[in-house]
Design a protein around this motif. Structure first.
Motif: not given
Length: 808
Positions: A407-408, A424-425, A690-697
C-alpha cells in the motif's frame, strides 16, 4: 398515580409487599474489599515499575552541548504550552464540576463524589499527558546520542522504555482511580465512576485537539516554507519553525495521545463496572478490575523483553513483544475467569440470576434460558475477543501504513506523476483500510454481543469485557505510541545539531520510520477501544433510563411494573421512527463538522506559521547563510496562541450537541445520535489516520533514495501529500476517539434529567426546550465565530514567497 407519558399504561399501583429494587445487589464482603485492595496494590506496582524505567532513561548520556541546547529549547516550549493549556482548561473543569452536581443522582453525597472524581479523572489525564511530554523531551537527545555512540539496540531501548514509563503510568493511574472508587463507594461506585471517566475523557479531548493543532500547524508550516519553498532539509536549524515542530511532537503525540489512551482505559473500565454490577452483581463489579490488573503484569513483561536482534527490523521486535504479552494475557485471564467467576448464573447476585418475574426478568428476558449459560466461559471468551482484536488491528494497520508493504509502496510510486496522484492514492488507502478495520471491529463487537444470548445486559457486559481484554495490552500500546515522537524528535535534534553522522543518522532514520508505523497502529487500536467503550456505554445509557423511570414512578406514588419492557418497546418504536433517523443523521454530521473544524484550525494556524517563516527569511537574509539565528520563539508563540484559541469550538460541539438532541428530540433520537456518531466516527478516524500514515511513510520511502530521492520532483510530491496527511492523522483522526466517548458519557449523565423532565410530576416541556435551544445557540455561535476567525497574522501580500527571500 400514573406517569404523564404516552406509554403510561406501564405504570401501576405498588405491587403487594414488593418495593422497587435497585438494578443490582452489590453488597461487599471482606474478601471483596481485600481483592480491590490487591488490585490497587498492583496499580502501585505499575507506577513503581514506571519510575524504575524513567530512572534508566534519564541515566543515559545526553550527547553534545549543541544537542542539549536544542533539547532545552524544545523542553521550554512544550512546558510553556502545556502550562497555558492547563490554565485554560481549568476554567472548563471548574464549570463542569459545578454543573455535574445538579444532574440527578441517588443523593447529595453521590453528587458530590461524582463531581469530585470528575476532577480526579481530569487531573490524572493531565498528569499522564504532562509526564509523556516531560519525559519525551528529555529522552529525545538521549536516543540521538545512543544512536551515534552505542548503536541501534541501545537507542531503541531508550525510546521504547520512555514509552514504557508513560504506559505504566497510564495503567497504574487508571487502575488506581477505579479501585479507589470501588473500594470506597462499593455499590454506588458506577455512578461515581461516571464522573471519573467523564473527567478523563473531557481533558483528553481538549488536549488531543489543542496539541494536534499545535503540532501540525508547526509541521505543515515548516515543510511548506522550508522543504518546498526554500529547498532545505526538514529539521534544518535555519527554519524558524523547526523548534515549534519538535515541541508539537511532544504536546500533540506524547501529551495528547497519552491522555487519549488513559481516558480510553478509564472510560472502558467505567462502562465495564457499570454493566458488570448490573449483570453479575458484586463479581461483575470486580472482575473488570482483575483483567486490567493482569494487563499490568503482562505490560511489564512486554516492555522488558522488547529488544531488536542484530539485523532485525525494529518494528518486528516491537510486534513480537506485543504478541507475547497478549498471549500471556489470554492465559492469565482464562485462569482468573474460571477461578473467580461461577459456572452458572444462579450463583451470581446480579439481575442475570433473576427468575422471579420482577424487574430483572423483564429487563433481561431471562425466560429464554440465559440462566443455563456459563458466566466464567462468557467472560473469558469476551476478554479473548478483545485481545485478538488488538492483535488483528496491529497487523491490519501495519499492512496499510508500513513501508515494507504494498500500500505505502504504491503511494510512493505515484509520486513519479505528481502531488495530485500521491493525494489520490493516499485517500484510496484510507478509504479501503477504514472498511476492513471497521468490519473487524464490528465482528468483535457482534461476537462479544452474541455471548449474552437473550440477555441484552449480559451481552453488553461481554462487549465491555472485550474492551477490558484489549486494555490488557495498553501498557505496550502506549510504549509503541510514544516511541514514534521520541524517535522523530531524536532525528530532528541530530539534524539540527549536526553532531550525528553516518551509521548513527541511518539508525535514527530507521527508528523514525518504525515510529510512524507504531503511531498509526496505536491510533487504530485507540479507535477500537472507543467503539467497544461506546457500545458498552449504550448499555449504561439504557440502565440510566431504567433507573430514572423507576425513580419517576416512585415519586408519582406508583411503580413502574415493567421498566425493561418499557425501554425495549420505546427502542423498538424508535428504530422505525423518523425522529430517530434524524438523530442518526445529526450524530454522523457532528463527526464531519468536528473533523472539518479541526483540519481548518490547522490550516489557519499553519498559514500564520508560513507567513512568519517567510517574513523571517525576507527580513533577515543572514538566516540562510548561517550568520543570523532565526526567532524560534515567535513561531512557538503563534502555534500556542492559535491552538488554544481553536480548541474551544470542537470541544463545545462535543458537549452541547448531545444535550441539544437529548432534551430537544428525546431519548430515542439521542440513542440514534450516538449510533450515527459511533459508526461514522469509526470510519472517519481510521480513514484519516491511515491516509496520513501512508503519505508520511511514502515520503520516507522517497527520502531513502527511491524514485529519485531527496530533492527530486517525486520528493516534493510526497511532501505535499504528507502535509495534507498531517492534520488527518495527528489532529482530526485521533481526536475522534475521545469525541465519541465524551458524547456517550454526556448522554449517560443527562439521560436521567431528560426522563425527569419528560415523564412524571416533574415533567416540564418548556424547560426541556429551553435547554435544547441554549445548547443549539452555543454550538451555532461557536461555529460561526470559528468560521469568521482570521488567522493570527493578516493575509499580507508582502509575505508571499520570493526567490530572493528564501535563497532558492
Amino acid at each position: 398515580m400514573a406517569l404523564s407519558h404516552p406509554l403510561s399504561h406501564h405504570v401501576s399501583a405498588p405491587s403487594s409487599g414488593r418495593s422497587v429494587r435497585t438494578l443490582a445487589d452489590t453488597a461487599f464482603s471482606g474478601g471483596d474489599r481485600t481483592l480491590v485492595a490487591v488490585v490497587g496494590l498492583v496499580a502501585l506496582v505499575a507506577l513503581g515499575f514506571g519510575y524504575v524505567l524513567m530512572k534508566e532513561v534519564l541515566s543515559a548520556d545526553e550527547g553534545t552541548p549543541k544537542m542539549k541546547e536544542i533539547a532545552e529549547a524544545v523542553q521550554e516550549g512544550a512546558q510553556a504550552y502545556l502550562a497555558r493549556q492547563f490554565r485554560t482548561l481549568s476554567v472548563v473543569v471548574a464549570v463542569v464540576f459545578v454543573l455535574l452536581f445538579f444532574l440527578p443522582a441517588d443523593d447529595t453525597g453521590q453528587r458530590i463524589a461524582r463531581s469530585a472524581f470528575f476532577i480526579v479523572g481530569a487531573v490524572f489525564s493531565a498528569t499522564i499527558g504532562y509526564l509523556g511530554m516531560w519525559l519525551a523531551t528529555r529522552a529525545n537527545l538521549r536516543v540521538a546520542a545512543a544512536a551515534n555512540n552505542e548503536g541501534r539496540e541501545r537507542a531503541m531501548r531508550i525510546a521504547f522504555r520512555t514509552g514504557g514509563t508513560v504506559g505504566m503510568a497510564t495503567v497504574g493511574l487508571g487502575l488506581l482511580g477505579a479501585s479507589i472508587v470501588v473500594f470506597v463507594f462499593t455499590d454506588h461506585a458506577p455512578k461515581v465512576l461516571e464522573g471519573f471517566g467523564f473527567g478523563a475523557a473531557t481533558l483528553a479531548m481538549f488536549m488531543r485537539v489543542g496539541g494536534g493543532i499545535f503540532t501540525k500547524a508547526a509541521d505543515v508550516g515548516a515543510d511548506l516554507v522550508g522543504k518546498v519553498e526554500a529547498g532545505i532539509p526538514e529539521d534544518d536549524p535555519r527554519n524558524a519553525a523547526t523548534i515549534a515542530d519538535n515541541v508539537g511532537d511532544n504536546v500533540g503525540d506524547c501529551a495528547g495521545m497519552a491522555a487519549d489512551l488513559f481516558e480510553s482505559y478509564a472510560v472502558t473500565l467505567v462502562a465495564s463496572l457499570i454493566l458488570g454490577s448490573v449483570a453479575f452483581g458484586t463479581k461483575g463489579l470486580l472482575f473488570p478490575l482483575i483483567v486490567p490488573a493482569i494487563g499490568v503484569l503482562t505490560a511489564i513483561i512486554g516492555v522488558y523483553i522488547t529488544r531488536a536482534k542484530p539485523g532485525e527490523n525494529g518494528l518486528a521486535a516491537i510486534n513480537r513483544s506485543f504478541y507475547i504479552s497478549a498471549a500471556i494475557s489470554v492465559v492469565l485471564c482464562g485462569i482468573a475467569a474460571f477461578v473467580y467467576l461461577p459456572g452458572k448464573f444462579t450463583d451470581l447476585k446480579g439481575l442475570a440470576s433473576s427468575s422471579d418475574g420482577g424487574v430483572g426478568a423483564a429487563l433481561f428476558g431471562l425466560d429464554s434460558g440465559i440462566g443455563k449459560g456459563n458466566p466464567a466461559l462468557i467472560a473469558f471468551v469476551a476478554v479473548v475477543i478483545g485481545i485478538v482484536l488488538a492483535a488483528v488491528i496491529l497487523w491490519l494497520t501495519g499492512i496499510y501504513t508500513g513501508t515494507e508493504h504494498k500500500a505505502v509502496q504504491d503511494v510512493g510510486r505515484t509520486s513519479l506523476t505528481g502531488a495530485a496522484t500521491v493525494i489520490l492514492s493516499g485517500i484510496s488507502v484510507g478509504f479501503e483500510s477504514a472498511v476492513y478495520t471497521a468490519l473487524v471491529i464490528a465482528a468483535a463487537v457482534f461476537g462479544a454481543f452474541l455471548l449474552g444470548g437473550a440477555s441484552t445486559f449480559v451481552a453488553l457486559f461481554a462487549v465491555a469485557l472485550a474492551g477490558c481484554g484489549l486494555l490488557t495490552t495498553v501498557g505496550v500500546i502506549v510504549a509503541m505510541d510514544t516511541f514514534g515522537p521520541v524517535s522523530d524528535n531524536a532525528q530532528g535534534i541530530a539534524e539540527m545539531s549536526g553532531d550525528v553522522h553516518g551509521e548513527g543518522a541511518q539508525i535514527l532514520t530507521e527508528l523514525d520510520a518504525v515510529g510512524n508505523t507504531t503511531k498509526a497502529i496505536t491510533k487504530g487500536i485507540a479507535i477500537a477501544t472507543a467503539v467497544l467503550a461506546a457500545t458498552a456505554l449504550f448499555g449504561s445509557y439504557t440502565d440510566a433510563i431504567s433507573k430514572a423511570l423507576v425513580d419517576a414512578a416512585t415519586k408519582a406514588g406508583g411503580t413502574l411494573a415493567d421498566p425493561g419492557q418499557f425501554v425495549t418497546n420505546s427502542l423498538k418504536v424508535g428504530i422505525v421512527s423518523p425522529n430517530t433517523l434524524v438523530g442518526v443523521i445529526i450524530g454522523a454530521a457532528v463527526v464531519f463538522m468536528f473533523s472539518g473544524l479541526a483540519v481548518n484550525a490547522v490550516s489557519r494556524a499553519a498559514g500564520a506559521v508560513v507567513y512568519e517563516v517567510r517574513n523571517q527569511f525576507r527580513t533577515h537574509p543572514g538566516i540562510m547563510d548561517g550568520t543570523e539565528r532565526p526567532e524560534y520563539g515567535r513561531v512557538v508563540d503563534i502555534c500556542t496562541r492559535d491552538s488554544l484559541r481553536e480548541l474551544v469550538t470542537p470541544g463545545l460541539l462535543a458537549v452541547m450537541a448531545p444535550i441539544a438532541v437529548g432534551f430537544g428530540l428525546g431519548l430515542g433520537p439521542l440513542a440514534g445520535y450516538l449510533g450515527g456518531a459511533i459508526a461514522t466516527g469509526t470510519l472517519m478516524a481510521v480513514f484519516l489516520a491511515n491516509s496520513g500514515g501512508a503519505w508520511d511513510n511514502a515520503k520516507k520511502l522517497v527520502e531513502d533514495g527511491n524514485h529519485g530521492g531527496k530533492g527530486s520532483p517525486a520528493h516534493e510530491a510526497t511532501i505535499i501529500g504528507d502535509t495534507v496527511g498531517d492534520p488527518f492523522k495527528d489532529t482530526a483522526g485521533p481526536a475522534i476517539n475521545p469525541l465519541i466517548k465524551v458524547m456517550n458519557l454526556v448522554s449517560v449523565l443527562i439521560a436521567p434529567a431528560v426522563v425527569q423532565l419528560s415523564v412524571g410530576k416533574d415533567a416540564n416541556g418548556a424547560v426541556r426546550v429551553t435547554i435544547a435551544l441554549v445548547a443549539v445557540a452555543v454550538v451555532v455561535a461557536a461555529v460561526i465565530i470559528a468560521k469568521r476567525r482570521a488567522s493570527s497574522l493578516n493575509d499580507d501580500p508582502a509575505a508571499a514567497p520570493t526567490s530572493a527571500a528564501i535563497g532558492s
